[in-house]
Write a protein that holds these residues in place. Sequence first.
Motif, short mmCIF file in Angstrom:
data_model
loop_
_atom_site.label_atom_id
_atom_site.label_comp_id
_atom_site.label_asym_id
_atom_site.label_seq_id
_atom_site.Cartn_x
_atom_site.Cartn_y
_atom_site.Cartn_z
N SER A 1 2.95 27.05 7.42
CA SER A 1 2.54 26.91 6.03
C SER A 1 3.71 26.35 5.23
N ASP A 2 3.39 25.41 4.34
CA ASP A 2 4.46 24.85 3.52
C ASP A 2 4.32 25.24 2.05
N LYS B 1 1.31 37.70 -1.35
CA LYS B 1 1.53 36.30 -0.98
C LYS B 1 0.56 35.82 0.09
N PHE B 2 -0.16 34.76 -0.25
CA PHE B 2 -1.02 34.06 0.69
C PHE B 2 -0.29 32.81 1.16
N LYS B 3 -0.37 32.51 2.44
CA LYS B 3 0.14 31.25 2.97
C LYS B 3 -0.98 30.23 2.83
N LEU B 4 -0.66 29.07 2.27
CA LEU B 4 -1.65 28.01 2.09
C LEU B 4 -1.43 26.90 3.11
N ALA C 1 -7.59 27.54 5.33
CA ALA C 1 -7.07 27.13 4.02
C ALA C 1 -5.97 28.08 3.56
N ALA C 2 -6.11 29.36 3.87
CA ALA C 2 -5.13 30.36 3.44
C ALA C 2 -5.23 31.58 4.34
N GLU C 3 -4.12 32.31 4.41
CA GLU C 3 -4.12 33.56 5.17
C GLU C 3 -3.16 34.55 4.54
N PHE C 4 -3.48 35.81 4.76
CA PHE C 4 -2.71 36.91 4.18
C PHE C 4 -2.71 38.04 5.20
#
Length: 171
Positions: free
Chosen positions: A37-38, A48-51, A100-103
Amino acid sequence: DKMAVRREILLQRLRGSNNSPLSPEDIEYLISNMVKSDKDLLINGKWKFKLYDHDQGSVGGQVLDLDPKIPYLIGVDPAAGGGGDNTAIVVINPYNLKIAAEFKNPYISGTDVLRVLNALITEYMPNAVLTIEKNSLGVVIIDMICESPGISSNLYWSENAASNQLENLTI
């Protein structure tokens, strides 16, 4: 031997057991091909979600973090409790099945999961379809969502007899 280098030099351990459906080589392949994730999305100033890039489009030349028009699929796996288990949330673009995103977080409470989901859906993805694993904490979260008017319409459920037989259905 890549696995020996990971184990002995990098001090990385491959998790699993002899009962694992994945061989150590398969796990090594997965680790080597992970997408990083960037970008991050901070929800409620705390979570915080990684996008990830998921072909979400842009507005005025600016790439969107999340496109509010996309009916994202949100899968929630609430921690079963104890043992360092994480509560995990994964957001998938249904048009291409890209993440798309992960948490993930081992410390988030059921009430905070509700707050996170409410903010995520109302602020970023109002058309999302929300699915939650029906485990002990999952049932509590589902009940709280049904009692609050905000995102209850996003919750996926079925009265189908076949789905009632599947107690722990996740995406």
